[in-house]
Design a protein around this motif. Structure first.
Motif, PDB file in Angstrom:
ATOM      1  N   ALA A   1       0.919  -1.413  -0.195  1.00 33.52           N
ATOM      2  CA  ALA A   1       0.132  -0.064  -0.225  1.00 33.52           C
ATOM      3  C   ALA A   1       0.522   1.486  -0.262  1.00 33.52           C
ATOM      4  CB  ALA A   1      -1.100  -0.423   1.684  1.00 33.52           C
ATOM      5  N   GLY A   2       1.695   1.431   0.830  1.00 34.16           N
ATOM      6  CA  GLY A   2       3.067   2.235   0.753  1.00 34.16           C
ATOM      7  C   GLY A   2       3.110   2.264  -0.827  1.00 34.16           C
ATOM      8  N   ALA A   3       4.094   1.524  -0.858  1.00 34.72           N
ATOM      9  CA  ALA A   3       4.895   1.574  -2.396  1.00 34.72           C
ATOM     10  C   ALA A   3       3.871   1.875  -3.498  1.00 34.72           C
ATOM     11  CB  ALA A   3       5.052   0.312  -2.250  1.00 34.72           C
ATOM     12  N   ALA A   4       2.330   1.510  -3.535  1.00 32.50           N
ATOM     13  CA  ALA A   4       1.186   2.580  -4.618  1.00 32.50           C
ATOM     14  C   ALA A   4       1.023   3.827  -4.844  1.00 32.50           C
ATOM     15  CB  ALA A   4      -0.390   1.553  -4.173  1.00 32.50           C
ATOM     16  N   VAL A   5       1.705   4.084  -3.125  1.00 34.17           N
ATOM     17  CA  VAL A   5       1.144   5.962  -2.951  1.00 34.17           C
ATOM     18  C   VAL A   5       2.740   6.157  -3.668  1.00 34.17           C
ATOM     19  CG1 VAL A   5       0.982   7.145  -1.559  1.00 34.17           C
ATOM     20  CG2 VAL A   5       0.030   5.493  -0.649  1.00 34.17           C
ATOM     21  N   ALA A   6       3.849   5.433  -3.204  1.00 38.34           N
ATOM     22  CA  ALA A   6       5.092   6.115  -3.759  1.00 38.34           C
ATOM     23  C   ALA A   6       5.268   5.968  -4.864  1.00 38.34           C
ATOM     24  CB  ALA A   6       5.786   5.208  -3.408  1.00 38.34           C
ATOM     25  N   LYS A   7       4.716   5.672  -5.876  1.00 36.26           N
ATOM     26  CA  LYS A   7       4.481   5.070  -7.713  1.00 36.26           C
ATOM     27  C   LYS A   7       3.569   6.123  -7.808  1.00 36.26           C
ATOM     28  CE  LYS A   7       3.396   1.180  -9.331  1.00 36.26           C
ATOM     29  NZ  LYS A   7       3.374  -0.459  -9.877  1.00 36.26           N
ATOM     30  N   ARG A   8       2.802   6.472  -7.375  1.00 37.52           N
ATOM     31  CA  ARG A   8       1.958   8.023  -7.615  1.00 37.52           C
ATOM     32  C   ARG A   8       2.524   9.569  -7.629  1.00 37.52           C
ATOM     33  NH1 ARG A   8      -0.422   3.575  -7.584  1.00 37.52           N
ATOM     34  NH2 ARG A   8      -2.764   3.447  -9.176  1.00 37.52           N
ATOM     35  N   LEU A   9       3.411   9.582  -6.980  1.00 37.63           N
ATOM     36  CA  LEU A   9       3.900  11.083  -5.757  1.00 37.63           C
ATOM     37  C   LEU A   9       5.196  11.746  -7.153  1.00 37.63           C
ATOM     38  CD1 LEU A   9       5.452   9.754  -2.480  1.00 37.63           C
ATOM     39  CD2 LEU A   9       3.604  10.764  -2.775  1.00 37.63           C
TER      40      LEU A   9
ATOM     41  N   LEU B   1      10.621   2.598   0.233  1.00 37.01           N
ATOM     42  CA  LEU B   1      12.006   1.502  -0.670  1.00 37.01           C
ATOM     43  C   LEU B   1      10.925   1.447  -2.111  1.00 37.01           C
ATOM     44  CD1 LEU B   1      11.639  -1.845   1.501  1.00 37.01           C
ATOM     45  CD2 LEU B   1      13.189  -0.049   1.235  1.00 37.01           C
ATOM     46  N   ARG B   2       9.791   2.350  -1.813  1.00 36.61           N
ATOM     47  CA  ARG B   2       9.192   2.189  -3.589  1.00 36.61           C
ATOM     48  C   ARG B   2       9.903   3.919  -4.496  1.00 36.61           C
ATOM     49  NH1 ARG B   2       9.052   2.935  -7.846  1.00 36.61           N
ATOM     50  NH2 ARG B   2       7.853   1.584  -9.913  1.00 36.61           N
ATOM     51  N   ALA B   3       9.931   4.595  -3.534  1.00 41.91           N
ATOM     52  CA  ALA B   3      10.300   5.783  -3.917  1.00 41.91           C
ATOM     53  C   ALA B   3      11.656   5.828  -4.075  1.00 41.91           C
ATOM     54  CB  ALA B   3       9.762   7.100  -2.959  1.00 41.91           C
ATOM     55  N   TYR B   4      12.527   5.084  -3.651  1.00 37.17           N
ATOM     56  CA  TYR B   4      14.404   5.045  -4.749  1.00 37.17           C
ATOM     57  C   TYR B   4      14.148   5.312  -5.589  1.00 37.17           C
ATOM     58  CZ  TYR B   4      18.204   3.375  -5.519  1.00 37.17           C
ATOM     59  OH  TYR B   4      19.623   2.228  -5.801  1.00 37.17           O
ATOM     60  N   GLU B   5      15.123   6.217  -5.787  1.00 34.50           N
ATOM     61  CA  GLU B   5      15.391   6.410  -7.400  1.00 34.50           C
ATOM     62  C   GLU B   5      17.610   6.883  -7.125  1.00 34.50           C
ATOM     63  OE1 GLU B   5      12.679   9.809 -10.016  1.00 34.50           O
ATOM     64  OE2 GLU B   5      13.696  10.601  -7.573  1.00 34.50           O
TER      65      GLU B   5
ATOM     66  N   SER C   1       9.323  -3.212  -9.771  1.00 33.91           N
ATOM     67  CA  SER C   1       8.947  -4.891  -8.644  1.00 33.91           C
ATOM     68  C   SER C   1       7.623  -4.450  -7.637  1.00 33.91           C
ATOM     69  CB  SER C   1       9.084  -5.890  -7.794  1.00 33.91           C
ATOM     70  OG  SER C   1      10.702  -5.135  -7.188  1.00 33.91           O
ATOM     71  N   ALA C   2       7.127  -4.803  -6.877  1.00 35.38           N
ATOM     72  CA  ALA C   2       6.241  -4.113  -6.037  1.00 35.38           C
ATOM     73  C   ALA C   2       7.177  -2.619  -4.996  1.00 35.38           C
ATOM     74  CB  ALA C   2       5.449  -5.048  -4.583  1.00 35.38           C
ATOM     75  N   LEU C   3       8.413  -2.924  -4.795  1.00 41.71           N
ATOM     76  CA  LEU C   3       8.919  -2.821  -3.489  1.00 41.71           C
ATOM     77  C   LEU C   3      10.098  -1.960  -4.096  1.00 41.71           C
ATOM     78  CD1 LEU C   3       8.799  -4.249  -0.410  1.00 41.71           C
ATOM     79  CD2 LEU C   3       6.415  -2.484  -1.471  1.00 41.71           C
ATOM     80  N   ALA C   4      10.611  -2.028  -5.311  1.00 39.31           N
ATOM     81  CA  ALA C   4      11.686  -1.188  -6.155  1.00 39.31           C
ATOM     82  C   ALA C   4      11.372  -1.021  -6.998  1.00 39.31           C
ATOM     83  CB  ALA C   4      12.642  -2.116  -5.675  1.00 39.31           C
ATOM     84  N   PRO C   5      12.187   0.609  -7.945  1.00 36.28           N
ATOM     85  CA  PRO C   5      11.552   0.253  -9.659  1.00 36.28           C
ATOM     86  C   PRO C   5      12.272  -0.210 -10.101  1.00 36.28           C
ATOM     87  CG  PRO C   5      13.219   2.043  -7.930  1.00 36.28           C
ATOM     88  CD  PRO C   5      12.897   1.195  -7.280  1.00 36.28           C
ATOM     89  N   LYS C   6      12.812  -0.762 -11.298  1.00 44.06           N
ATOM     90  CA  LYS C   6      13.407  -1.337 -12.206  1.00 44.06           C
ATOM     91  C   LYS C   6      15.271  -1.416 -12.029  1.00 44.06           C
ATOM     92  CE  LYS C   6      13.351   1.506 -16.566  1.00 44.06           C
ATOM     93  NZ  LYS C   6      13.060   1.142 -18.348  1.00 44.06           N
ATOM     94  N   GLY C   7      15.313  -2.305 -12.318  1.00 38.87           N
ATOM     95  CA  GLY C   7      16.800  -2.123 -11.485  1.00 38.87           C
ATOM     96  C   GLY C   7      17.365  -3.056 -10.308  1.00 38.87           C
TER      97      GLY C   7
END
Length: 490
Positions: free
Chosen positions: A97-105, A129-133, A464-470
């Protein structure tokens, strides 16, 4: 390096919702706006929130999914994201759920209205975790995700619950940064320097150079790197947070900073991804960083072999015979089966010097494990059911895919060499298993051991669910949990 998102916890300001800009994410429990924040948003949007929550689209969503309302009337924001997450939910669902938010930020200012949800800390962890760049090599600097305000009923309690998770996140980010770095930046020297810098966290770091490795008899490891201008090294990291003089748990990582295949050179297509062949060493480094940041009450040693596998006039050849630190001689059939040569010496050194209570090695070791398991699971091999089962339990709890594959004496026949004690490559069939059988030759019978083949999970070509590609940082979470549950003083 990468710029992680900054998460700040504060109480919900219902009066200030109407003046918020950027984006708002609302964690929704049920099909009606029952929480104070949900009711406030519903009133401001003249019932739009209630209609969305009662919609068929929302009803069909699984926990952690998100419904987006763009530029909702009555608010100054760009979008309102309604995230379905019941109060009774799993850790994995909360993180998603947190990752879903990050994908949209994007780079918008963001407010996440969590209120009194019991998984508030895990929601924030998934978001981070998902907001990583990873953008240090972009000519235009990334704005990053900036600060995310998470509104909860009890900010101090949630912040306390989130603190150890923040340490895990930083370890994951450290691993991802290392794996994402190009090989002209992350040389063996640079890698060792980044690990040495962790002395500031209280980790004892020791770097063994080629002359020392030669004296120790690490000819298997040195043979891999002898065709490179980058010097081979072994880096030792000790976190001594447990009982004084208690034997440590050992983590061993393959750190091939670039793998051309050597004289058995790889095809050109996809070779650029061989910057990730140090992924095992990257995970070990990330775990050690996490343990130090959360002041783990355990003794853990992390040892990584850093080499570069290049073709050169001095490079190791197919047909060469090398003598390992253990004394076992190895006929090099394929110079692209180099990771097991690095691990052979480092595994033996770890046992000889530290007498560990258990040992896990990690390596992007074989393409065969990808054929067997794809990119969903790491291949797990072990000589000890108790340690293996404990790791698998930790991996499952953290949502990191892992699957145990068989080992057995029947595979050893393929390791026989005409010229030496064993060969380093046994062909395509059962390739991941014979690689594990090779490594087992360098593990003492009384040492519980697991081998993790992360070739399919260390770096992905899609999100993936908790990470951008890479780079994914796979393994940091599971190993941290294993150490906490099994080896940390209570």
């Amino acid at each position: 390096m990468s710029q992680p998102v900054e998460v700040r916890f504060q109480e919900v300001d219902l009066a200030g919702i109407s003046s918020l800009t950027g984006r708002i994410a609302l964690i929704c429990d049920g099909d009606k706006p029952t929480s104070p924040a949900a009711r406030a948003l519903n009133r401001l949007t003249k019932g739009a929130v209630a209609r969305a929550m009662a919609s068929a689209a929302m009803a069909e969503m699984t926990p952690g999914d998100c419904l987006d309302l763009a530029y909702p009337a009555g608010l100054q924001i760009e979008a309102l994201h309604l995230v379905r997450l019941p109060r009774k939910t799993t850790i994995d669902e909360a993180r998603r759920a947190g990752a879903a938010v990050a994908k949209r930020l994007g780079d918008s200012l963001a407010t996440v209205l969590v209120e009194a949800h019991p998984r508030a800390a895990e929601i924030s962890f998934g978001l981070a975790l998902r907001a990583y760049e990873f953008t240090p090599h972009k000519s235009v600097p990334s704005k990053g995700f900036g600060q995310v305000v998470v509104c909860v009923a009890d900010p101090e309690a949630v912040a306390a619950a989130a603190a150890p998770l923040a340490a895990v996140a930083e370890g994951v980010f450290f691993t991802r940064d290392l794996v994402n770095e190009p090989a002209n930046i992350l040389t063996t020297d640079d890698f060792a320097a980044r690990l040495a810098a962790m002395q500031d966290l209280g980790i004892e770091v020791e770097i063994l150079e080629e002359e020392q490795l030669a004296k120790l008899g690490m000819r298997a490891l040195l043979g891999v790197g002898q065709g490179s201008e980058s010097p081979s090294k072994v880096v030792l990291m000790q976190w001594l947070g447990g009982e004084k003089d208690a034997a440590p748990f050992a983590l061993v990582g393959k750190g091939v900073v670039f793998d051309t295949g050597g004289i058995s050179i790889k095809p050109a297509g996809g070779m650029e991804e061989m910057t990730m062949d140090m992924g095992g060493a990257g995970v070990v480094a990330g775990v050690m960083r996490t343990l130090a940041l959360r002041r783990a009450k355990a003794n853990v040693v992390g040892i990584v072999g850093l080499v570069e596998n290049m073709p050169d006039g001095r490079a190791q050849r197919p047909g060469d015979v090398v003598k390992s630190m253990r004394g076992v001689t190895i006929e090099v059939i394929n110079t692209d089966a180099e990771g097991r040569l690095v691990l052979a010496d480092v595994l033996w050194y770890a046992q000889e010097r530290f007498k560990p209570v258990g040992m896990i090695d990690l390596a992007t070791l074989t393409g065969a494990v990808i054929v067997a398991l794809g990119h969903e699971n790491t291949g797990v091999f072990s000589n000890n059911d108790a340690l293996c089962n404990a790791f698998l339990k930790a991996a499952e709890a953290e949502g990191e895919g892992a699957w145990r594959l068989p080992m057995g004496a029947g595979y050893d026949a393929k390791l026989k060499s005409r010229l030496a004690d064993i060969v380093n490559s046994c062909g395509r069939d059962g390739g991941s298993i014979t690689a594990a059988q090779f490594l087992r030759r360098f593990v003492k019978e009384d040492v519980p051991w697991c081998h993790l083949d992360i070739a399919g999970t260390a770096l992905l070509k899609a999100d993936s669910a908790l990470a951008p590609k890479g780079a994914t940082g796979w393994g940091v979470r599971a190993l941290n949990r294993l150490i906490k549950d099994r080896y940390e003083a209570k």
